[in-house]
Design an enzyme around this catalytic site. Structure first.
Site, mmCIF file in Angstrom:
data_model
loop_
_atom_site.group_PDB
_atom_site.id
_atom_site.type_symbol
_atom_site.label_atom_id
_atom_site.label_comp_id
_atom_site.label_asym_id
_atom_site.label_seq_id
_atom_site.Cartn_x
_atom_site.Cartn_y
_atom_site.Cartn_z
ATOM 1 N N TYR A 1 103.877 53.864 -32.254
ATOM 2 C CA TYR A 1 102.860 53.879 -31.207
ATOM 3 C C TYR A 1 101.584 54.570 -31.690
ATOM 4 O O TYR A 1 100.476 54.064 -31.518
ATOM 5 C CB TYR A 1 103.402 54.584 -29.971
ATOM 6 C CG TYR A 1 102.396 54.718 -28.856
ATOM 7 C CD1 TYR A 1 102.110 53.632 -28.038
ATOM 8 C CD2 TYR A 1 101.740 55.925 -28.612
ATOM 9 C CE1 TYR A 1 101.187 53.739 -27.004
ATOM 10 C CE2 TYR A 1 100.818 56.042 -27.592
ATOM 11 C CZ TYR A 1 100.542 54.947 -26.784
ATOM 12 O OH TYR A 1 99.620 55.065 -25.774
ATOM 13 N N SER B 1 94.353 56.703 -27.908
ATOM 14 C CA SER B 1 95.174 57.788 -27.358
ATOM 15 C C SER B 1 94.930 59.059 -28.152
ATOM 16 O O SER B 1 94.639 59.004 -29.351
ATOM 17 C CB SER B 1 96.663 57.411 -27.426
ATOM 18 O OG SER B 1 97.469 58.519 -27.097
#
Length: 235
Positions: A200, A187
């Site tokens: 995350y 990401s």
């Protein structure tokens, strides 16, 4: 022409050449299909099957669809049987290739034997490790995360362990055949510290570092291992 003029002329030439190379690189990055064309048979030359985790929707489904368009049979793995079946039907109808589904919840520990058995003896050329979850869709401090102990367990299992275990399952066959591609979806959030999404973001940093190390280990075996810094996706 004086020495000063020569120096300025050389400096100007070097500057133009430098920015010219940069501009060329940007054009090549924006038009990869034109600048880096792949043979029509590239994907199918890697193997008959592609495996996509988190393949029932979002980025995973898009990869499954695209790989099917390139002639590969696809196995999509996710936890929702209804979404899997719907995605499989749509891909098969639109591309004419074979799609298999495997139901698995990657936050759990007890389904890898089932996945391994389902993939046994298949000529897998591509693995897309896409599955991942957010501990909370609403930004918050770590200690303010609802049901924190469970979220820690789930995020590490789904975002970190699942990728490593799927590589463990698929990589031996690729090494034996001397070909294959593994794409691990990270990401953009992994590029900088990201308060409020700390757990995350850290899990996605692992994806990048693991991928870089694995590529160094298996590049000589004919295996390509890449990572993708995706934008925001809802899963």
């Amino acid at each position: 022409m004086t020495p000063t003029e020569i120096i300025f002329m050389l400096a100007g030439t070097c500057t133009v050449m430098f920015f010219g190379v940069k501009l060329l690189g940007l054009v090549m990055m924006l038009a990869p299909k034109l600048c880096y064309p792949l043979p029509v048979s590239f994907f199918t030359s890697l193997g008959k099957w592609a495996v996509v985790t988190g393949g029932s929707d979002g980025i995973g489904r898009a990869y499954a669809q695209e790989l099917s368009k390139h002639g590969m049979n696809v196995i999509i793995i996710s936890r929702n049987q209804e979404k899997l079946d719907r995605a499989a039907r749509n891909i098969e109808l639109s591309t004419g290739t074979q799609v298999k589904v495997i139901t698995a919840d990657f936050t759990k520990d007890d389904m890898y034997g089932h996945i391994m058995k389902s993939l046994e003896d298949l000529d897998i050329g591509i693995l897309v490790n896409n599955v991942g979850i957010l501990p909370s869709h609403v930004p918050c401090r770590l200690l303010e995360t609802a049901d924190l102990e469970k979220k820690i367990y789930d995020v590490i299992n789904c975002n970190v362990k699942a990728m490593v275990k799927m590589c463990r399952i698929v990589l031996p066959g690729m090494q034996e055949r001397g070909r294959g591609v593994i794409l691990n979806v990270s990401s953009g959030i992994a590029k900088i510290p990201c308060p409020m999404y700390t757990l995350y973001a850290a899990s996605k940093v692992f994806v990048e570092r693991f991928s870089k190390g694995l590529q160094a280990e298996y590049k000589s075996k004919g295996i390509i291992i890449q990572w993708l810094h995706s934008g925001f996706q809802h899963q």
